[in-house]
Design a protein around this motif. Structure first.
Motif, PDB file in Angstrom:
ATOM      1  N   TRP A 180      -2.188  -6.632 -10.267  1.00 35.57           N
ATOM      2  CA  TRP A 180      -3.129  -5.555 -10.563  1.00 35.57           C
ATOM      3  C   TRP A 180      -4.503  -5.911 -10.047  1.00 35.57           C
ATOM      4  O   TRP A 180      -4.919  -7.073 -10.134  1.00 35.57           O
ATOM      5  N   HIS A 181      -5.230  -4.900  -9.587  1.00 41.34           N
ATOM      6  CA  HIS A 181      -6.654  -5.100  -9.356  1.00 41.34           C
ATOM      7  C   HIS A 181      -7.311  -5.211 -10.721  1.00 41.34           C
ATOM      8  O   HIS A 181      -6.930  -4.495 -11.653  1.00 41.34           O
ATOM      9  N   PRO A 182      -8.298  -6.126 -10.896  1.00 41.58           N
ATOM     10  CA  PRO A 182      -8.880  -6.308 -12.229  1.00 41.58           C
ATOM     11  C   PRO A 182      -9.416  -5.024 -12.860  1.00 41.58           C
ATOM     12  O   PRO A 182      -9.521  -4.937 -14.082  1.00 41.58           O
ATOM     13  N   SER A 183      -9.753  -4.020 -12.056  1.00 38.48           N
ATOM     14  CA  SER A 183     -10.222  -2.776 -12.647  1.00 38.48           C
ATOM     15  C   SER A 183      -9.065  -1.904 -13.105  1.00 38.48           C
ATOM     16  O   SER A 183      -9.263  -0.905 -13.794  1.00 38.48           O
ATOM     17  N   GLY A 184      -7.839  -2.242 -12.698  1.00 40.23           N
ATOM     18  CA  GLY A 184      -6.676  -1.471 -13.120  1.00 40.23           C
ATOM     19  C   GLY A 184      -6.436  -0.214 -12.306  1.00 40.23           C
ATOM     20  O   GLY A 184      -5.584   0.597 -12.659  1.00 40.23           O
ATOM     21  N   THR A 185      -7.164  -0.018 -11.205  1.00 37.11           N
ATOM     22  CA  THR A 185      -7.006   1.208 -10.430  1.00 37.11           C
ATOM     23  C   THR A 185      -5.989   1.068  -9.310  1.00 37.11           C
ATOM     24  O   THR A 185      -5.433   2.058  -8.868  1.00 37.11           O
ATOM     25  N   GLY A 210     -11.464  -6.704  -3.824  1.00 34.47           N
ATOM     26  CA  GLY A 210     -10.545  -5.960  -2.984  1.00 34.47           C
ATOM     27  C   GLY A 210      -9.695  -6.834  -2.093  1.00 34.47           C
ATOM     28  O   GLY A 210      -8.844  -6.325  -1.372  1.00 34.47           O
ATOM     29  N   THR A 211      -9.915  -8.139  -2.137  1.00 28.94           N
ATOM     30  CA  THR A 211      -9.093  -9.042  -1.335  1.00 28.94           C
ATOM     31  C   THR A 211      -7.707  -9.178  -1.971  1.00 28.94           C
ATOM     32  O   THR A 211      -7.605  -9.306  -3.183  1.00 28.94           O
ATOM     33  N   PHE A 255      -5.138 -13.819   3.475  1.00 26.86           N
ATOM     34  CA  PHE A 255      -6.135 -12.999   2.790  1.00 26.86           C
ATOM     35  C   PHE A 255      -6.215 -11.657   3.504  1.00 26.86           C
ATOM     36  O   PHE A 255      -6.383 -11.607   4.721  1.00 26.86           O
ATOM     37  N   TRP A 256      -6.087 -10.584   2.730  1.00 27.77           N
ATOM     38  CA  TRP A 256      -6.084  -9.241   3.292  1.00 27.77           C
ATOM     39  C   TRP A 256      -7.235  -8.450   2.688  1.00 27.77           C
ATOM     40  O   TRP A 256      -7.573  -8.647   1.520  1.00 27.77           O
ATOM     41  N   ASP A 257      -7.752  -7.544   3.480  1.00 31.08           N
ATOM     42  CA  ASP A 257      -8.740  -6.605   2.959  1.00 31.08           C
ATOM     43  C   ASP A 257      -7.979  -5.349   2.550  1.00 31.08           C
ATOM     44  O   ASP A 257      -7.431  -4.637   3.400  1.00 31.08           O
ATOM     45  N   SER A 258      -7.921  -5.065   1.250  1.00 32.89           N
ATOM     46  CA  SER A 258      -7.103  -3.951   0.795  1.00 32.89           C
ATOM     47  C   SER A 258      -7.737  -2.611   1.147  1.00 32.89           C
ATOM     48  O   SER A 258      -7.061  -1.594   1.188  1.00 32.89           O
TER      49      SER A 258
END
Lengths: 647, 686
Positions: free
Chosen positions: B153-158, B207-208, B220-223
Motif C-alpha cells: 500500500w502507499h502510506p496514504s492508502g490511495t 511515490g517510489t 526503484f520505480w517512479d509510480s
C-alpha cells in the motif's frame, strides 16, 4: 637620535648586589620592579630615591624575568619555569615555587602577550641543543609544551628569538647561528595539551646576518610583515640594523652601527631602541602597509591607502602581452613571491586545522587557486596544492580541475598524490595519468620527487638461480609434462637462459614503477576503463604488461603471493590489470613481434592460474569430505552414557 | 556436588520447519512468524524474545502471507485460498474465509489497518473490510494476467503496487483500475531467463516503488510515470523479500543466497538535502533462502529455509549498548517437545505428525568424570505413533509410570494405554473421549499416574481419574469469569494435592486438587512464565520467567520463600541474566531438597540453595575440577549455581533417579544435514 637626552631618574643597588633581571614598570600602579641577587625583589616609584630603602621581598626561588604589559598585572617567571602573578607572590613571598622544566633545561627567552584580553606567556628553553617552547594560558591555566624541531640543520644554535601574535597563533621567529631566520607557528588554543607536541620551523629569510658572528645578534618583529635584525650582514662588515619585509623577502632599510651593538633591540610605539656603543639609540620607524609595489620600490607616495586593503592577490595582476626578458623575470619573480606567500598562508591555516568549516575552506581555497591557475598559465602553486591534497579532505569531484592542470603540466608527483588520495577519479583521468606515466622520459622522471613507498628495491633481491627454482615451485601440484597442451611449454623451456634473466630485471625505472603502482591501486570500473585503454600506444601497453608480468613473477616468489615493501600492489590488482590490458589491446599487441614472447609468458601464466584455481577447488571438495567424515566420527554415538561430575 | 551418569541422547530427529513469513507489530513489539508447515508463532520482543504463543500447523495450510491489522489482530493467508484470523487469547483460529481466487500468494493491510488486500493465483486483487469480529469482501481490482505475488500500500492508502510475473502494476484504490504497468527486465547477468518473478514490492510515500525479483535485482520505480529510476543487481540468485522501516529511511532485502542486504537513504554529499538509496551493509547469517524479512525500529529480522529466526539489531539505533544489542538466532521452540517416564526410563518425542517412544539403554560400568561408559544395552525405539489427519500435534505426554500416552491436535484428544510384556509392547486407544476434551494445550500426569490434567483451549482445566483401562472425569476448573486466556503451562505437586497453571500473559493460578478449588494466585509479574515446577515435600512452586528471573513461591504459605526474597534482594549474576534462551524445564532431586535443576538450550544448572549466591565479581561458570592446593579458595568461592555447558543445544534434561540424568541434544549440524542443499557459491577463481 636622542642620545644626548638626560634620563628622568636613576637608581642603583648597593655594592656587591647584582641586578639579575631587567627592571620593569608596573603600568597599573606606576611602580618599578627589579630583582637583584636572583631572589630579592625591589619595588619603588618615582618619589623614592634610595633603592636600599624601598620595599623588599625575598623570594624562595630564583627569578628569570619579570614581565609587564599594559592592562594587566606583571608576571614573575622563575628559572624553574613556574609563573606567578605579582600580587599573588607578594601576598606570600616565601611560598613554595614548583619546578616546571626538567634538570639542565635553561630558559632562553620569554615573551608576554595579551590575546583577546587574556594574558599568554611563552618561554623557550634549551637542553643539550634541543629547544622547547612552553605556552602558558592564564585564562585556562593550561601549560602546553612543544618540542621545536630544527629541521635539516640540526646543529645550528638559535641566537635570538622574537614573536608576534596573530588571532590564532603565535608566530615565533628565531635567528639561527647559520644566519637565517626561521618561523615556527604555535597554535594559541592547543589541540591536546596533555600530549607532547612537536613543531616544525620553516625558513623565512636566508642569510640576513653573517653565519659566524657570535654576539650582538638580535631580531624583533615590527609587525606581521616586517622584522628588524641587528647584526653584521657579511663576515667582515660592520654591524648594522636592517629592516626586512618577510612577505616579499626584501630589505626595506638598513643602517650601519659602526660603534658596535650589544645584541639588544626593542621596538615600542614605532621606535626602535638599541645600544650603540655606549649610548642608547632610538630610531623612529613606522612600517608601511606591505605591498609588492612597495617592496619593489615602486610605491607612489600619496596613493589612496584604501587600495592596500584590497585582497592581496589583486596586487599581482598579470601585465598583458609582456615580451621583454626583464618583464618576464619580474613577472616570474612576482608569481614566485605570490606562490610563496600563498604557501605561507596555507601553512598557517593548516597549522590550526580545528575550524568547523575546515572542509569547506579547503575546498574553496583549492577552487580559487585552480581558477587562477587556469587564468594565468604560469601560476602554479605546487607546494601549496600538495599540502592541500595531503589534508585528506579533497576528492576528485570537489576539484576536477586539479588533475586536469596537473596533467597539462605533466606533474607526475602531484598526479601520483591525487591517485593515492582521491577515492573518485574517473577512469578516463586514470587512463590519462597512465599515458603520461608510461610516456614520460626517464630523464624527466629523475628530476621528480615521487613517493617510492610502494616500490621495493627489486634489483638486488633477485638471483637468477633462485628465480628458476621458484618457477618450479610455482607449478606446484601439477607438472607441465602432464599438461595436454605442453608444446608451448616445451618451446618455452627451450628458450635460452638469458630470457629468464630478462624477465627478472624490472623493465621500468623505480620511479616509473612507483607511478604505475599508484595506477594499480586506484579504483576503477572495467566497463568505463576499457575504451580508454585502447587509446594507449602499443609499445606502452607492452611496457606496462612487461612490468605487470615482472610483478607477477615477484609475487610468486613467496608463499603468501605478496610483494615486499609498504603498500605494494596486490596479486589481484596485477592480474586484473593484465586481463584489462589484454582485453583492450589484444589485437594490436598480438601483431607486434617484440610482444610475442611476453604473450607466450602470459599465456602460460594464465594457464597456471587456472590450474591453481582448479586445484584449490579440488582441495576444497576434499576438505569438505574430510569435514563430513569428521562429523560422522563425532556423531558416531547417537546415544551414549557418560559420567558427569558437577563441582 | 555430585556425580551423575548421563544418558546422552542424540537420536531425537527433530527438524524445525522453515520460516515462510514474519510480521512485526510496532505497537505491541511482537513478531509473528509462520513456518512452512503452517505453524504460526508469536514472539514478544520486549520479553527477551520469548515465543509466548503458537498455533499448530496443518498439512494443507501453507501460509504465504502474514500480517497484523488494527487492534493487534493477526491474519494469515495461504495456498488453500483462505484468509484466517487468529485468536491470540484462546490460541485458536477464529475463522477462515475462502476468497474464491485460488491460492493466495500475498496479503497486505492498509495503512489505516482497517482493510485487507489479497493477491491470488488467478491474477485478482481482492479488497476486504475488517469488521470488529470478521472480515467482509468489498470488491475486486482489475484482474491481471498472472498471479499476484506481492502487494504494498502507499502510506496514504490511495494506491497500491502489486508484483506479478514480469511486471508490477500500480492500482488506484478508489477506482480499482491499474494505472501503470511497469515491465521488469528478464535479463539476468546478460542471460535472458524464462520469467522474472517480482517477489516483493514496497510503496514509499514519495511515490517510489521498490521491487525485488528473481533476477537478483532491487529496482526503484517512479509510480507517477511508471518508469525505472534505478536498479541494483545484488545477487546471482533470487531476491525474495523486502521490508521497509516505518520512517522510510532504510529497508532490508533477503536473497536466496542467504544474504540480507541493508539499504539506507543517505545524503549525496554531507550537508546536502538531496538523498539517495545506498546499499550499506550485507549480513550473512543464513545458509539458505531468506524467504522473509522484517524491519523493526531497531533491528533487521530475517527468516528462511534454514529455520533460524535472526534478529540483527542496528547498532546505530540501539540506545543502550547492553545485551539487547547482540545478535539473536532463534532455532528451537521455547516449549518442551519431550516427556519422560522415570520409572521405565522411557522418552516420548513429539514431532509434527507423529510420536516416538524410546527406551534408554543401560550400563553396569562405572567411571570418572568425562568417561563414556560401555553400554550393556542400547536404546530401543519402541513405538512410532502416527497421527491421523492433517493437523499437527499440539502437545503430548507420557505418564511417569510409562503406561499412558496422551496427545492432542486441534480437533482431537488421544489417550493410549500401554502394556509391557517382557520385550513386547501393546498399545490400546482409550475410546469415547468426552466432547469437552477436544483440544488440549497442555497435558500432565500426576506423579502416581492416577490423574490426568488437561488444559483446554477454552481456558478450562480438566482433572481426569485414570484407573485400569478406563477413565473418569473428576472436575473442571473454569476460567475466571470474563477471561478466556488459555493455560499453556501446568505443574503438579508430587503428592498430587496442588496444581499450578500459567497462561500466556501473566498470572500463575494454584488449585487445590483435593478440595477442587482455587487456592491462590501468585503475584503477577511483567514477563511471561517459561517453566515451572512444584518441589516435593515443601510444595514450593519454582517459576522461571523469560527475563531469566527465577522465583520460589511457597504454596502452603501463599508467599515467596525466604530464599527467593534473598535472591531478589541480591539479584542474579549478570551473566545469568544475559543468557538468550529461556529455561524450558525445572525438576528436583528426590534426596536433596535444597537442589533445583533447570536448563535452557545451552546450559544445565543445579542451584544449591544452601550455598551463597554469586555476585557479579565471582566466576559464574567454572568447568574445571578443584585442585587440592586451591581447595580452600574454592570452598570460599563456591556458590549456589553449578553449571554445565557440555550438552548443547539441549532440548530436554531431567533426573531419572538420584544418580542418573537424561539429556536430549539436537546438534545443529544434524538439522543442516537434513535441509535441502544451499545454493553453491564458488570460492576460488572465476
Amino acid at each position: 637620535m636622542v642620545s644626548d637626552q638626560k634620563p628622568l631618574g636613576s637608581w642603583s643597588v648597593k655594592q656587591g648586589q647584582i641586578i639579575t633581571c631587567p627592571a620593569v614598570c608596573n603600568f597599573q600602579t606606576r611602580e618599578y620592579i627589579v630583582v637583584h641577587d636572583n631572589k630579592v625583589l625591589r619595588i619603588w616609584n618615582n618619589e623614592d630615591v634610595n633603592l636600599d630603602k624601598v620595599f623588599k621581598a625575598t623570594l624562595s626561588a630564583e627569578v628569570y624575568r619579570i614581565l609587564s604589559v599594559q592592562g594587566t598585572e606583571p608576571l614573575v617567571l622563575f628559572k624553574e619555569g613556574a609563573v606567578r602573578g605579582l600580587e599573588a607572590l607578594l601576598a606570600d613571598p616565601q611560598q613554595k615555587i614548583e619546578t616546571v622544566i626538567s634538570d639542565e633545561e635553561v630558559i632562553k627567552w620569554t615573551k608576554f602577550f595579551i590575546v583577546f584580553r587574556h594574558p599568554v606567556l611563552i618561554f623557550i628553553t634549551e637542553k643539550h641543543g634541543n629547544y622547547f617552547a612552553y605556552v602558558q594560558m592564564f585564562n585556562s591555566r593550561i601549560l602546553t609544551k612543544y618540542t621545536l624541531l630544527l629541521g635539516q640543520d640540526e646543529n645550528s644554535v638559535i641566537e635570538s628569538f622574537t614573536a608576534s601574535v596573530d588571532r590564532k597563533f603565535i608566530s615565533l621567529m628565531s635567528l639561527s647561528s647559520d644566519g637565517c631566520i626561521y618561523e615556527t607557528l604555535i597554535p594559541i588554543r592547543p589541540t591536546d595539551p596533555e600530549k607532547n607536541q612537536t613543531l616544525v620551523r620553516s625558513l623565512l629569510l636566508k642569510a640576513v646576518v653573517s653565519g659566524n658572528t657570535r654576539n650582538g645578534v638580535a631580531l624583533t618583529a615590527l609587525d606581521q610583515d616586517h622584522i628588524a635584525v641587528l647584526g653584521s650582514p657579511q663576515a667582515a662588515s660592520k654591524e648594522c640594523l636592517s629592516v626586512w619585509n618577510i612577505k616579499f623577502q626584501t630589505l626595506q632599510t638598513s643602517k650601519e652601527l659602526p660603534q658596535g651593538t650589544s645584541g639588544q633591540l626593542w621596538y615600542y610605539g614605532e621606535n626602535l631602541f638599541m645600544l650603540h656603543g655606549k649610548s642608547l639609540t632610538v630610531i623612529p620607524y613606522k612600517c608601511e602597509v606591505s605591498s609588492l609595489a612597495g617592496a619593489l620600490g615602486k610605491l607612489k607616495h600619496g596613493q589612496d591607502p584604501g587600495t592596500h586593503v584590497m585582497p592581496r592577490f589583486v596586487n599581482w595582476e598579470t601585465p598583458q602581452g609582456c615580451g621583454l626578458g626583464f618583464q618576464n623575470s619580474e613577472q616570474s619573480r612576482r608569481i614566485e613571491d605570490s606562490e610563496k606567500h600563498i604557501e605561507v598562508e596555507v601553512r598557517k591555516f593548516l597549522a590550526l586545522k580545528q575550524t568547523p568549516d575546515f572542509h569547506t575552506v579547503i575546498g574553496d581555497t583549492v577552487t580559487g587557486l585552480l581558477e587562477r591557475c587556469k587564468a594565468e598559465p604560469s601560476f602554479y602553486p605546487r607546494n601549496c596544492l600538495v599540502q592541500l591534497i595531503q589534508t585528506h579532505v579533497l576528492s576528485y569531484s570537489l576539484c576536477p580541475d586539479l588533475m586536469e592542470i596537473a596533467l597539462i603540466k605533466k606533474d607526475v608527483q602531484l598526479l601520483q598524490l591525487c591517485l593515492q588520495q582521491f577515492p573518485d577519479i574517473p577512469e578516463s583521468v586514470t587512463c590519462a595519468c597512465l599515458k603520461i606515466f608510461l610516456s614520460i622520459g626517464d630523464d624527466s622522471l629523475q628530476e621528480t620527487d615521487v613517493s617510492m613507498e610502494s616500490v621495493f628495491d627489486y634489483s638486488n633481491s633477485v638471483h637468477d638461480e633462485k628465480m628458476e627454482e621458484q618457477t618450479e615451485i610455482l607449478q606446484n601440484g601439477f607438472s607441465p609434462e602432464e599438461d595436454k597442451c605442453s608444446n608451448c611449454d616445451q618451446e618455452l623451456n627451450k628458450k635460452p637462459q638469458d630470457e629468464t634473466k630478462e624477465s627478472t630485471s624490472c623493465p621500468v625505472v623505480p620511479k616509473r614503477a612507483a607511478l604505475l603502482n599508484a595506477i594499480l591501486h586506484s579504483a576503477y570500473s572495467e566497463t568505463f576503463l576499457l575504451p580508454h585503454l585502447k587509446d594507449i600506444p602499443a609499445q606502452h601497453i607492452t611496457l606496462f604488461l612487461k612490468y605487470l608480468y615482472f610483478l607477477y613473477l615477484k609475487c610468486s616468489e613467496n608463499a603468501t603471493m605478496t610483494l615486499p615493501g609498504i603498500n605494494p600492489p596486490t596479486l589481484n590488482q596485477i592480474m586484473d590489470w593484465i586481463c584489462l590490458l589484454l582485453d583492450a589491446n589484444f589485437t594490436v599487441v598480438v601483431m607486434m613481434p617484440e610482444a610475442k614472447r611476453l604473450l607466450i609468458n602470459l599465456y602460460k601464466l594464465v594457464k597456471s592460474q587456472i590450474s591453481v584455481y582448479s586445484e584449490l577447488n579440488k582441495i576444497e571438495v576434499s576438505f569438505r569430505e574430510l569435514q563430513k567424515l569428521n562429523q560422522e566420527k563425532n556423531n558416531r554415538g547417537l546415544y551414549s552414557i557418560e559420567v558427569l561430575e558437577l563441582f | 556436588m555430585g556425580e551423575f551418569k548421563v544418558h546422552r541422547v542424540r537420536f531425537f530427529n527433530y527438524v524445525p520447519s522453515g520460516i515462510r513469513c514474519v510480521a512485526y507489530n510496532n505497537q505491541s513489539n511482537r513478531l509473528a512468524v509462520s513456518r512452512t508447515d503452517g505453524t504460526v508463532e508469536v514472539y514478544n520482543l520486549s520479553a527477551n524474545y520469548f515465543q509466548e504463543k503458537f498455533f499448530p500447523g496443518h498439512e494443507s495450510r501453507a501460509t504465504e502471507a502474514l500480517c497484523w491489522a488494527e487492534g493487534q489482530r493477526l491474519f494469515s493467508a495461504g495456498l488453500n485460498g483462505e484468509i484466517m484470523e487468529y485468536d491470540l487469547q484462546a490460541l485458536n483460529i477464529k475463522y477462515a474465509v475462502d476468497v474464491f481466487g485460488g491460492p493466495i500468494w500475498s496479503m497486505a493491510v492498509s495503512p489505516s489497518g482497517s482493510q485487507l488486500l489479497v493477491g491470488c493465483e488467478d491474477g485478482s486483487v481482492k479488497l476486504f473490510q475488517i469488521t470488529p469480529d470478521k472480515i467482509q469482501f468489498e470488491r475486486n481490482f482489475d484482474r491481471q494476467k498472472s498471479r499476484i505475488l506481492s502487494l504494498s500500500w502507499h502510506p496514504s492508502g490511495t494506491h497500491i503496487a502489486a508484483g506479478s510475473i514480469d511486471y508490477i502494476s500500480v492500482f488506484d484504490v478508489k477506482s480499482g483500475s491499474a494505472i501503470h504497468k511497469m515491465i521488469v527486465d528478464r535479463q539476468h547477468m546478460g542471460v535472458s531467463k524464462r520469467k522474472c518473478i517480482v517477489w516483493g514490492v514496497a510503496f514509499l510515500s514519495d511515490g517510489t516503488v521498490i521491487s525485488v525479483d528473481s533476477a537478483g535485482k532491487v529496482q526503484f520505480w517512479d509510480s507517477a510515470t511508471g518508469t525505472l529510476v534505478k536498479s541494483h543487481l545484488i545477487a546471482n540468485a533470487d531476491v525474495q523479500s523486502i521490508a521497509v522501516a516505518e520512517q522510510e529511511d532504510s529497508f532490508v532485502v533477503g536473497t536466496a543466497e542467504g544474504t540480507v542486504f541493508h539499504f539506507q537513504l543517505v545524503p549525496v554529499t554531507s550537508n546536502s538535502s538531496e538523498k539517495q538509496w545506498v546499499r550499506t551493509k550485507p549480513f550473512q547469517h543464513h545458509t539458505h533462502d531468506v524467504r522473509t524479512v522484517a524491519h523493526s525500529p531497531t533491528a533487521l529480522i530475517s527468516g528462511g529455509t534454514d529455520t533460524h529466526l535472526v534478529i540483527r539489531p542496528l547498532m546505530e539505533k540501539v540506545e543502550v549498548k547492553n545485551y539487547d544489542a547482540a545478535l539473536r538466532k532463534i532455532t528451537f521452540p521455547h516449549r518442551r517437545l519431550i516427556s519422560c517416564s522415570k520409572k521405565r526410563q522411557l522418552l516420548l518425542f513429539q514431532f509434527a505428525h507423529h510420536l516416538e517412544l524410546w527406551r534408554l539403554g543401560s550400563t553396569v560400568a562405572t567411571g570418572k568424570n568425562g568417561d563414556t561408559l560401555p553400554l550393556s544395552k542400547n536404546a530401543d525405539h519402541l513405538l512410532h505413533l502416527k497421527t491421523k489427519g492433517p493437523e499437527n500435534i499440539i502437545c503430548s505426554c507420557i505418564s511417569p509410570c510409562g503406561s499412558w500416552i496422551a496427545y492432542s491436535t486441534v480437533s482431537r484428544f488421544f489417550l493410549y494405554r500401554l502394556n509391557y510384556e517382557h520385550d513386547n509392547i501393546s498399545l490400546k486407544r482409550v475410546s469415547k473421549m468426552p466432547p469437552f476434551l477436544r483440544c488440549a494445550l497442555q497435558i500432565l500426569f500426576s506423579e502416581d499416574s492416577t490423574k490426568l490434567f488437561v488444559a483446554s483451549n477454552q481456558g478450562a482445566l480438566h482433572i481426569v481419574q485414570l484407573s485400569g483401562g478406563s477413565f473418569k472425569h473428576l472436575h473442571a476448573f473454569q476460567p475466571q469469569s470474563g477471561t478466556v486466556e488459555a493455560m499453556c503451562l501446568l505443574a503438579v505437586s508430587s503428592d498430587g494435592n496442588w496444581l499450578a497453571a500459567s497462561g500466556t500473559s501473566a498470572g500463575v493460578h494454584v488449585y487445590n486438587v483435593k478440595q477442587l478449588k482455587l487456592h491462590c494466585t501468585v503475584p503477577a509479574y511483567n514477563f511471561p512464565v517459561t517453566a515451572m515446577a512444584i518441589a516435593p515435600n515443601t510444595n514450593n512452586l519454582v517459576i522461571a520467567h523469560s527475563d531469566q528471573q527465577v522465583f520460589e513461591y511457597s504454596i502452603p504459605d501463599k508467599q515467596y520463600t525466604d530464599w527467593s526474597r534473598t535472591v531478589q534482594k541480591q539479584g542474579f549474576h549478570h551473566l545469568w541474566l544475559q543468557r538468550d534462551t529461556p529455561i524450558t524445564h525445572i525438576s528436583f532431586h528426590p534426596k536433596r531438597p535444597m537442589h533445583i535443576l533447570l536448563h535452557d538450550a545451552y546450559m544445565f544448572c543445579i542451584i544449591d540453595k544452601s550455598l551463597p549466591l554469586p555476585n557479579d565479581k565471582t566466576l559464574l561458570y567454572n568447568p574445571f575440577p578443584p585442585t587440592n592446593e586451591s581447595d580452600v579458595v574454592r570452598r570460599r568461592t563456591a556458590h549456589a549455581f553449578k553449571i554445565s555447558k557440555i550438552y548443547k543445544p539441549l532440548l530436554f534434561m531431567d533426573l531419572l533417579d538420584e544418580r542418573t540424568l537424561v539429556a536430549v541434544e539436537r546438534p545443529l549440524d544434524d538439522i543442516i544435514a537434513q535441509l535441502p542443499p544451499p545454493i553453491k557459491k564458488k570460492k576460488f577463481g572465476t
